[in-house]
Design a protein around this motif. Structure first.
Motif, PDB file in Angstrom:
ATOM      1  N   ALA A   1       0.832  -1.204   0.000  1.00  0.00           N
ATOM      2  CA  ALA A   1       0.000   0.000   0.000  1.00  0.00           C
ATOM      3  C   ALA A   1       0.866   1.254   0.000  1.00  0.00           C
ATOM      4  N   PRO A   2       0.539   2.234  -0.844  1.00  0.00           N
ATOM      5  CA  PRO A   2       1.362   3.450  -0.904  1.00  0.00           C
ATOM      6  C   PRO A   2       1.289   4.242   0.397  1.00  0.00           C
ATOM      7  N   PRO A   3       2.244   5.161   0.602  1.00  0.00           N
ATOM      8  CA  PRO A   3       2.424   5.817   1.912  1.00  0.00           C
ATOM      9  C   PRO A   3       1.335   6.828   2.243  1.00  0.00           C
ATOM     10  N   GLU A   4       0.422   6.411   3.095  1.00  0.00           N
ATOM     11  CA  GLU A   4      -0.724   7.246   3.450  1.00  0.00           C
ATOM     12  C   GLU A   4      -0.339   8.600   4.037  1.00  0.00           C
ATOM     13  N   PRO A   5       0.746   8.692   4.847  1.00  0.00           N
ATOM     14  CA  PRO A   5       1.093  10.021   5.371  1.00  0.00           C
ATOM     15  C   PRO A   5       1.427  11.046   4.291  1.00  0.00           C
TER      16      PRO A   5
ATOM     17  N   SER B   1      12.697   7.257  10.994  1.00  0.00           N
ATOM     18  CA  SER B   1      12.560   8.709  11.142  1.00  0.00           C
ATOM     19  C   SER B   1      13.046   9.469   9.912  1.00  0.00           C
ATOM     20  N   VAL B   2      13.848   8.832   9.055  1.00  0.00           N
ATOM     21  CA  VAL B   2      14.253   9.485   7.801  1.00  0.00           C
ATOM     22  C   VAL B   2      13.040   9.768   6.922  1.00  0.00           C
ATOM     23  N   LEU B   3      11.929   9.059   7.166  1.00  0.00           N
ATOM     24  CA  LEU B   3      10.716   9.321   6.401  1.00  0.00           C
ATOM     25  C   LEU B   3      10.173  10.724   6.664  1.00  0.00           C
ATOM     26  N   GLY B   4      10.672  11.379   7.681  1.00  0.00           N
ATOM     27  CA  GLY B   4      10.343  12.789   7.869  1.00  0.00           C
ATOM     28  C   GLY B   4      10.774  13.652   6.693  1.00  0.00           C
ATOM     29  N   GLU B   5      11.717  13.129   5.880  1.00  0.00           N
ATOM     30  CA  GLU B   5      12.174  13.834   4.687  1.00  0.00           C
ATOM     31  C   GLU B   5      11.418  13.398   3.436  1.00  0.00           C
TER      32      GLU B   5
ATOM     33  N   HIS C   1      11.571   5.342  16.988  1.00  0.00           N
ATOM     34  CA  HIS C   1      10.447   4.956  17.833  1.00  0.00           C
ATOM     35  C   HIS C   1       9.431   6.094  17.953  1.00  0.00           C
ATOM     36  N   ALA C   2       9.922   7.327  17.988  1.00  0.00           N
ATOM     37  CA  ALA C   2       9.013   8.473  18.037  1.00  0.00           C
ATOM     38  C   ALA C   2       8.216   8.583  16.734  1.00  0.00           C
ATOM     39  N   ALA C   3       8.868   8.338  15.610  1.00  0.00           N
ATOM     40  CA  ALA C   3       8.181   8.392  14.322  1.00  0.00           C
ATOM     41  C   ALA C   3       7.115   7.308  14.228  1.00  0.00           C
ATOM     42  N   LEU C   4       7.434   6.108  14.733  1.00  0.00           N
ATOM     43  CA  LEU C   4       6.483   5.002  14.701  1.00  0.00           C
ATOM     44  C   LEU C   4       5.284   5.256  15.614  1.00  0.00           C
ATOM     45  N   ALA C   5       5.501   6.040  16.640  1.00  0.00           N
ATOM     46  CA  ALA C   5       4.410   6.378  17.555  1.00  0.00           C
ATOM     47  C   ALA C   5       3.627   7.603  17.096  1.00  0.00           C
TER      48      ALA C   5
ATOM     49  N   TRP D   1       4.439   8.532  11.398  1.00  0.00           N
ATOM     50  CA  TRP D   1       4.694   7.366  10.560  1.00  0.00           C
ATOM     51  C   TRP D   1       4.280   6.067  11.232  1.00  0.00           C
ATOM     52  N   SER D   2       3.253   6.123  12.078  1.00  0.00           N
ATOM     53  CA  SER D   2       2.668   4.898  12.630  1.00  0.00           C
ATOM     54  C   SER D   2       2.079   4.038  11.514  1.00  0.00           C
ATOM     55  N   TRP D   3       1.849   4.640  10.367  1.00  0.00           N
ATOM     56  CA  TRP D   3       1.395   3.899   9.173  1.00  0.00           C
ATOM     57  C   TRP D   3       2.303   2.708   8.868  1.00  0.00           C
ATOM     58  N   VAL D   4       3.588   2.836   9.174  1.00  0.00           N
ATOM     59  CA  VAL D   4       4.521   1.731   8.911  1.00  0.00           C
ATOM     60  C   VAL D   4       4.050   0.458   9.608  1.00  0.00           C
ATOM     61  N   ILE D   5       3.562   0.596  10.825  1.00  0.00           N
ATOM     62  CA  ILE D   5       3.064  -0.569  11.564  1.00  0.00           C
ATOM     63  C   ILE D   5       1.867  -1.186  10.844  1.00  0.00           C
TER      64      ILE D   5
END
Length: 282
Positions: free
Chosen positions: A41-45, A264-268, A178-182, A185-189
């Motif tokens: 699935a493409p990146p929802e964020p 967290s690199v997904l912040g970019e 861990h902060a990004a996953l929470a 970018w919780s979408w990754v989970i």
């Protein structure tokens, strides 16, 4: 988002995702390449930004994940033929490609092997080819990443044995990860969970075996613009991999992100998508 199942000429099926709307004709297309282990699935964020940019996302579950037929022994290069088949089915001539983590080598494969169709490539937190000359491939990996990919390098039997006893290692991720996953970018989970339920660990094993085998192409042959984005604190895939790749791709740009890890690199990613959109739309 539409989800369909495409039957290929060899009898395999690919589960395809497409954010096309009724007015999608003429919208620039970006193919998303997912990580390991994820569904496609493409990146929802990134949807709010892609809507503003007019981007249409297309993606698919790699063989063995989600609704796609397994293909044991596949190499990285095989992604190009699968993407071409999906694009042909949807009537898409040219497109950009974007991958994160394990998706990045597959995005590079499309750039190298579909030169008349791929307009630009974004590769985030991705591996370099195994045995790359001048690169200490395992250096800087967390213990669990080293053990996982090291087992793959020993062959299928060793990798299967490793996965039979492997457990999640939170230390592979930085506090920023861990902060990004929470958070954002919780979408990754959300895309990891279904991948672990269907066919696990077979598809993950096929992925990792492909990473440490000959890729079937040379990243240096990519003619389209390429943007490598990598967190300098990545413990899963060290940033040295993207530095190695960027130095060998004539059209490459490299963005090293201080303090960022593997997630967290997904912040970019939003900035990377804007870079990609400029080149896909031009």
């Amino acid at each position: 988002m539409k989800e369909t199942d495409l039957e290929l000429g060899d009898g395999r099926g690919l589960h395809v995702y497409d954010t096309a709307a009724e007015d999608s004709d003429g919208r620039p297309v970006v193919f998303w390449h997912h990580g390991t282990p994820n569904i496609g699935a493409p990146p929802e964020p990134l949807f709010p930004l892609s809507d503003r940019l007019g981007i249409r996302w297309v993606s698919y579950d790699r063989p063995g994940y989600g609704g796609s037929t397994p293909r044991p022994g596949r190499d990285i290069a095989s992604a190009a033929a699968d993407v071409a088949a999906v694009a042909d089915e949807l009537g898409i001539e040219q497109f950009g490609v974007m991958g994160h983590s394990g998706g990045s080598p597959h995005a590079l494969a499309c750039g190298a092997l579909l030169p008349d169709r791929v307009l630009a490539v974004v590769a985030m937190a991705g591996l370099a080819p195994f045995g790359a000359e001048g690169l200490d491939w395992f250096a800087g990996m967390s213990d669990s990443s080293l053990a996982s990919l090291g087992a793959a390098a020993e062959g299928r039997a060793a990798k299967e044995a490793r996965e039979a006893s492997a457990e999640y290692d939170p230390e592979m991720f930085t506090p920023a990860d861990h902060a990004a996953l929470a958070g954002e970018w919780s979408w990754v989970i959300d895309v990891v969970g279904p991948a672990l339920e269907v066919g696990h660990p077979a598809a993950l094993i096929d992925d990792d075996l492909a990473y440490v085998a000959p890729w079937g192409f040379d990243p240096g042959q990519i003619k389209a613009p390429v943007l490598f984005v990598h967190g300098e604190s990545d413990r899963v895939v060290p940033s040295s991999h993207s530095r190695w790749l960027a130095a060998r791709c004539p059209t490459a740009e490299l963005r090293s992100v201080p303090g960022a890890g593997h997630v967290s690199v997904l912040g970019e990613a939003a900035n990377a998508l804007e870079w990609l959109a400029e080149r896909v739309m031009s």
